[in-house]
Scaffold this active site. Structure first.
Site, PDB file in Angstrom:
ATOM      1  N   TYR A  64      26.654  71.883  48.333  1.00 46.91           N
ATOM      2  CA  TYR A  64      25.579  72.055  49.325  1.00 46.91           C
ATOM      3  C   TYR A  64      26.095  72.681  50.623  1.00 46.91           C
ATOM      4  O   TYR A  64      25.367  73.418  51.297  1.00 46.91           O
ATOM      5  CB  TYR A  64      24.837  70.732  49.553  1.00 46.91           C
ATOM      6  CG  TYR A  64      23.885  70.489  48.412  1.00 46.91           C
ATOM      7  CD1 TYR A  64      24.225  69.682  47.327  1.00 46.91           C
ATOM      8  CD2 TYR A  64      22.671  71.178  48.357  1.00 46.91           C
ATOM      9  CE1 TYR A  64      23.372  69.534  46.236  1.00 46.91           C
ATOM     10  CE2 TYR A  64      21.809  71.042  47.274  1.00 46.91           C
ATOM     11  CZ  TYR A  64      22.168  70.224  46.217  1.00 46.91           C
ATOM     12  OH  TYR A  64      21.318  70.117  45.141  1.00 46.91           O
ATOM     13  N   ARG A  67      25.904  76.280  49.950  1.00 46.73           N
ATOM     14  CA  ARG A  67      24.506  76.732  49.991  1.00 46.73           C
ATOM     15  C   ARG A  67      24.041  76.853  51.448  1.00 46.73           C
ATOM     16  O   ARG A  67      23.338  77.804  51.804  1.00 46.73           O
ATOM     17  CB  ARG A  67      23.615  75.782  49.218  1.00 46.73           C
ATOM     18  CG  ARG A  67      23.989  75.579  47.760  1.00 46.73           C
ATOM     19  CD  ARG A  67      23.129  76.235  46.743  1.00 46.73           C
ATOM     20  NE  ARG A  67      21.725  76.270  46.987  1.00 46.73           N
ATOM     21  CZ  ARG A  67      20.837  75.369  46.504  1.00 46.73           C
ATOM     22  NH1 ARG A  67      21.278  74.301  45.837  1.00 46.73           N
ATOM     23  NH2 ARG A  67      19.553  75.512  46.706  1.00 46.73           N
ATOM     24  N   ASN A  99      11.800  75.914  47.468  1.00 47.47           N
ATOM     25  CA  ASN A  99      13.066  76.310  48.077  1.00 47.47           C
ATOM     26  C   ASN A  99      13.466  75.344  49.183  1.00 47.47           C
ATOM     27  O   ASN A  99      12.617  74.664  49.762  1.00 47.47           O
ATOM     28  CB  ASN A  99      12.972  77.739  48.644  1.00 47.47           C
ATOM     29  CG  ASN A  99      12.679  78.751  47.546  1.00 47.47           C
ATOM     30  OD1 ASN A  99      12.889  78.473  46.370  1.00 47.47           O
ATOM     31  ND2 ASN A  99      12.159  79.895  47.926  1.00 47.47           N
ATOM     32  N   VAL A 100      14.741  75.311  49.438  1.00 52.61           N
ATOM     33  CA  VAL A 100      15.295  74.380  50.446  1.00 52.61           C
ATOM     34  C   VAL A 100      16.013  75.143  51.560  1.00 52.61           C
ATOM     35  O   VAL A 100      16.643  74.544  52.416  1.00 52.61           O
ATOM     36  CB  VAL A 100      16.273  73.391  49.756  1.00 52.61           C
ATOM     37  CG1 VAL A 100      15.528  72.497  48.760  1.00 52.61           C
ATOM     38  CG2 VAL A 100      17.417  74.119  49.049  1.00 52.61           C
ATOM     39  N   ASP A 101      15.858  76.505  51.552  1.00 49.85           N
ATOM     40  CA  ASP A 101      16.673  77.330  52.459  1.00 49.85           C
ATOM     41  C   ASP A 101      16.074  77.490  53.859  1.00 49.85           C
ATOM     42  O   ASP A 101      16.756  77.962  54.770  1.00 49.85           O
ATOM     43  CB  ASP A 101      16.934  78.713  51.820  1.00 49.85           C
ATOM     44  CG  ASP A 101      15.637  79.456  51.414  1.00 49.85           C
ATOM     45  OD1 ASP A 101      15.653  80.170  50.395  1.00 49.85           O
ATOM     46  OD2 ASP A 101      14.612  79.296  52.105  1.00 49.85           O
ATOM     47  N   HIS A 116      10.936  70.186  47.477  1.00 48.04           N
ATOM     48  CA  HIS A 116      12.251  69.694  47.036  1.00 48.04           C
ATOM     49  C   HIS A 116      13.183  69.428  48.206  1.00 48.04           C
ATOM     50  O   HIS A 116      14.399  69.427  48.044  1.00 48.04           O
ATOM     51  CB  HIS A 116      12.900  70.699  46.071  1.00 48.04           C
ATOM     52  CG  HIS A 116      12.130  70.817  44.777  1.00 48.04           C
ATOM     53  ND1 HIS A 116      12.233  71.926  43.958  1.00 48.04           N
ATOM     54  CD2 HIS A 116      11.242  69.988  44.178  1.00 48.04           C
ATOM     55  CE1 HIS A 116      11.440  71.757  42.906  1.00 48.04           C
ATOM     56  NE2 HIS A 116      10.823  70.590  43.021  1.00 48.04           N
ATOM     57  N   CYS A 127      21.547  53.267  55.594  1.00 51.67           N
ATOM     58  CA  CYS A 127      20.332  52.770  56.262  1.00 51.67           C
ATOM     59  C   CYS A 127      19.125  53.653  56.041  1.00 51.67           C
ATOM     60  O   CYS A 127      18.027  53.354  56.510  1.00 51.67           O
ATOM     61  CB  CYS A 127      20.619  52.637  57.761  1.00 51.67           C
ATOM     62  SG  CYS A 127      20.782  54.229  58.570  1.00 51.67           S
ATOM     63  N   GLY A 185       8.206  84.369  42.549  1.00 49.60           N
ATOM     64  CA  GLY A 185       9.632  84.117  42.349  1.00 49.60           C
ATOM     65  C   GLY A 185       9.991  82.761  41.803  1.00 49.60           C
ATOM     66  O   GLY A 185      10.962  82.148  42.259  1.00 49.60           O
ATOM     67  N   SER A 187      10.494  80.520  38.006  1.00 50.00           N
ATOM     68  CA  SER A 187      10.459  80.570  36.538  1.00 50.00           C
ATOM     69  C   SER A 187       9.443  79.571  36.006  1.00 50.00           C
ATOM     70  O   SER A 187       9.089  79.576  34.826  1.00 50.00           O
ATOM     71  CB  SER A 187      11.851  80.227  35.982  1.00 50.00           C
ATOM     72  OG  SER A 187      12.232  78.936  36.445  1.00 50.00           O
TER      73      SER A 187
END
Ligand code: BV8
Ligand code: ZN
Length: 248
Positions: A64, A67, A99-101, A116, A127, A185, A187
């Site tokens: 990560y 990323r 996406n997580v970007d 996501h 915690c 974009g 699948s």
């Protein structure tokens, strides 16, 4: 195809743009599946499941951290920017992304529902405190919770984990009320996210798909634009704007 898509979407007033990693491909970020995809170098079970993190948190954090580094130096591409401009052409409009970007937000899209999670949030395994930390590189891996000193994890949804409850509920409510959806974009193999496209189609929305390849969602699309997002979305936005200006 662009004209046909603009004709159909031009009649819509409530639009959702549903995106996957393909919308960030032209920003230089790798997609997941297919040749050169992320899962080729990093099998899912080693870096994107809770078990993987329990087994080797440092390996997962290295994945990560890589990323985050790539996403930080990436720029929103013409697709992200066209989606942000398109917002003004519709009564109600929302980006729902897998996406997580964070590139949709950097392009100016608001609101963005991140199904996501995000590379830019971290959450304490002790915690549960979660915070935004955009430092690249992070001062230490794994990062430590400022509240309790516990080990923090990436604020993303791994395989086998539930999607964030509030985000999921809002996305479901939205996707059954829209009259148009642009799917870009993805699948379409990851669930339950992919189910949102079925929900929109079942609720009568016209679905337009933008993807150089057919996806698992192709059967739901009225129009398939077999192009890269960075070319198709600016053309679609221009065609929609022309219709809106002509008042038709
Ligand atoms: C869950 C982590 C249960 C973050 C990701 C049915 C129902 C529910 C679950 C399942 C189900 N069936 C199977 C499951 C399990 C699993 C699943 O879906 N597996 C699949 C692979 C079979 N689902 C889950 O585990 C989900 N959790 O259901 O938990 C539960 C429920 C309640 C309580 C407890 C537990 C969690 C899923 C989320 C997993 N996390 N990533 C990260 O690191 O990013 S998924 C990962 O795949 C990414 O998030 C990514 O966004 C997502 C989807 O991939 P795509 O974005 O579509 O990318 P891909 O590479 O596949 O495709 C790219 C596309 O772009 C291609 O089509 C290509 O042609 C196109 N393209 C390329 N270039 C361009 C382009 N298009 C346009 N322009 C270009 N230039
Ligand atoms: Zn903590």
């Amino acid at each position: 195809m662009i004209e046909e898509a603009a004709r159909l979407l031009g009649r819509c007033s409530r639009l959702v743009v549903f995106t996957g990693s393909g919308v960030s491909a032209e920003s230089g970020l790798a997609t997941f599946r297919g040749a050169g995809g992320l899962w080729e170098g990093y099998p899912v079970e080693d870096v994107a499941t809770p078990e993987a993190f329990a087994r080797d948190p440092l390996l997962v954090w290295r994945f990560y951290a890589m990323r985050r580094e790539k996403a930080k130096s990436a720029q929103p591409n013409p697709a992200h920017l066209a989606i942000a401009r398109m917002q003004a052409l519709f009564g109600s409009f929302c980006v729902v992304t897998q996406n997580v970007d964070g590139l949709h937000q950097r392009a100016g899209s608001r609101p963005v529902l991140e199904l996501h999670g995000s590379l830019w949030t971290v959450r304490c395994t002790g915690c549960g405190a979660s915070r935004v930390d955009e430092q690249v590189p992070l001062p230490e891996l794994p990062p430590r919770c400022p509240v309790c000193g516990g080990m923090e994890r990436p604020g993303v949804v791994w395989f086998g984990e539930a999607l964030p409850e509030a985000v999921w509920r809002e996305a479901e409510k939205l996707c059954q009320a829209v009259d148009g959806m642009v799917v870009v974009g993805t699948s379409g193999v990851v669930w339950p996210a992919a189910g949102l496209v079925e929900l929109a189609a079942a609720s009568g929305a016209v679905v337009v798909e933008v993807n150089p390849e057919p996806s698992a969602l192709a059967h739901l699309a009225r129009v398939h634009i077999p192009m890269k997002a960075g070319q198709a979305l600016p053309a679609l936005e221009a065609a929609l704007r022309k219709k809106a200006d002509a008042g038709c």
